[in-house]
Design a protein around this motif. Structure first.
Motif, PDB file in Angstrom:
ATOM      1  N   GLY A 299      -4.267  10.774 -68.368  1.00  0.00           N
ATOM      2  CA  GLY A 299      -5.076   9.942 -67.480  1.00  0.00           C
ATOM      3  C   GLY A 299      -5.692   8.785 -68.245  1.00  0.00           C
ATOM      4  O   GLY A 299      -5.028   8.131 -69.039  1.00  0.00           O
ATOM      5  N   PHE A 300      -7.001   8.545 -68.025  1.00  0.00           N
ATOM      6  CA  PHE A 300      -7.692   7.460 -68.712  1.00  0.00           C
ATOM      7  C   PHE A 300      -7.594   7.637 -70.227  1.00  0.00           C
ATOM      8  O   PHE A 300      -7.623   8.756 -70.745  1.00  0.00           O
ATOM      9  CB  PHE A 300      -9.169   7.431 -68.333  1.00  0.00           C
ATOM     10  N   SER A 301      -7.529   6.510 -70.937  1.00  0.00           N
ATOM     11  CA  SER A 301      -7.475   6.570 -72.400  1.00  0.00           C
ATOM     12  C   SER A 301      -7.842   5.220 -72.971  1.00  0.00           C
ATOM     13  O   SER A 301      -8.037   4.239 -72.241  1.00  0.00           O
ATOM     14  CB  SER A 301      -6.070   6.966 -72.883  1.00  0.00           C
ATOM     15  N   TYR A 302      -7.929   5.173 -74.284  1.00  0.00           N
ATOM     16  CA  TYR A 302      -8.092   3.914 -75.022  1.00  0.00           C
ATOM     17  C   TYR A 302      -6.899   3.774 -75.955  1.00  0.00           C
ATOM     18  O   TYR A 302      -6.546   4.704 -76.686  1.00  0.00           O
ATOM     19  CB  TYR A 302      -9.406   3.908 -75.805  1.00  0.00           C
ATOM     20  N   HIS A 303      -6.271   2.599 -75.927  1.00  0.00           N
ATOM     21  CA  HIS A 303      -5.039   2.358 -76.678  1.00  0.00           C
ATOM     22  C   HIS A 303      -5.196   1.141 -77.581  1.00  0.00           C
ATOM     23  O   HIS A 303      -5.699   0.102 -77.163  1.00  0.00           O
ATOM     24  CB  HIS A 303      -3.880   2.126 -75.714  1.00  0.00           C
TER      25      HIS A 303
END
Length: 248
Positions: A99-103
């Motif tokens: 789902g949501f993440s930081y990349h």
């Protein structure tokens, strides 16, 4: 940046709630505990980190790397299984990003929103535990140096003591939460079997051993609270009691 409002039409109806039970965040799809933002119309629940994501952020463990928020996971088509599968894992806990993440595009790094809460260094009673990608000792929980989910070796962080004698995989802390849900439902961690942690040292009856256990219990509490997005430490009383029983 996407704000996550596309998750459903009643996004603005979220209110801050607090329950002493586990939940699955509808943003990052990871477990949470204690405080959460709950939609009063549909019942969806979000970590604070997922309710109010940052456009860009950073982490001390990756100096110079800039992470951008993503509200959709990376996927790729698996010809072996004839379906789309998640193609990224979190560089902190080693779990799939669903789902949501930081990349970080430049360095090909990915973090769950709550894994950003993990501090590079934790200090309790003058003992320092630091994040490491490579370790020389065995994890207190799984009794292994490398992490494996049965299909692959899983990269991820460990918290290691300054003396290098004690360490725990962040992945294993996430596994404790998963086990609590699978075996006991969503009502909390009161039935988690913590007996394995008693094997940390053979000196649990000594004064110095007792001090070590107290420090380790505090470290584990902080790690779990970070992973579960529980800044108010609602998990602390339950978890400390569990670990205390394990050392008896």
């Amino acid at each position: 940046m996407s704000t996550g409002k596309g998750t459903h039409d009643c996004y603005e109806q979220y209110e801050l709630k607090s329950y002493e039970k586990l939940f699955t965040c509808d943003g990052c799809k990871m477990k949470g505990f204690g405080q959460r933002y709950q939609c009063q119309l549909c019942g969806h629940e979000l970590h604070k980190e997922c309710r109010y994501p940052r456009t860009t952020t950073s982490h001390d463990y990756f100096p110079g790397s800039t992470f951008e928020f993503r509200d959709n996971p990376f996927t790729s088509f698996s010809y072996k299984n004839n379906r789309k599968e998640y193609s990224k894992i979190c560089d902190a806990c080693g779990k799939d990003i669903c789902g949501f993440s930081y990349h970080c595009e430049a360095d090909n790094l990915d973090l769950h929103p709550c894994c950003l809460n993990l501090k590079k260094d934790l200090t309790v009673d003058e003992a320092v535990f630091s994040l490491r990608a490579k370790v020389s000792s065995k994890c207190m929980w799984c009794r292994k140096r490398k992490i494996s989910d049965g299909k692959r070796d899983v990269p991820g962080w460990s918290y290691v003591s300054a003396c290098k004698k004690y360490h725990v995989h962040v992945y294993c802390m996430a596994e404790i939460v998963h086990a609590a849900c699978v075996e006991n439902g969503e009502m909390g961690l009161e039935k988690v079997d913590m007996w394995k942690l008693a094997r940390v040292s053979g000196n649990r009856g000594s004064r110095s051993g007792g001090a070590v256990f107290g420090t380790i219990k505090s470290i584990l509490k902080i790690i779990l609270s970070a992973l579960l997005g529980d800044p108010t430490m609602l998990i602390s009383n339950v978890f400390v009691e569990l670990v205390s029983r394990g050392f008896q």
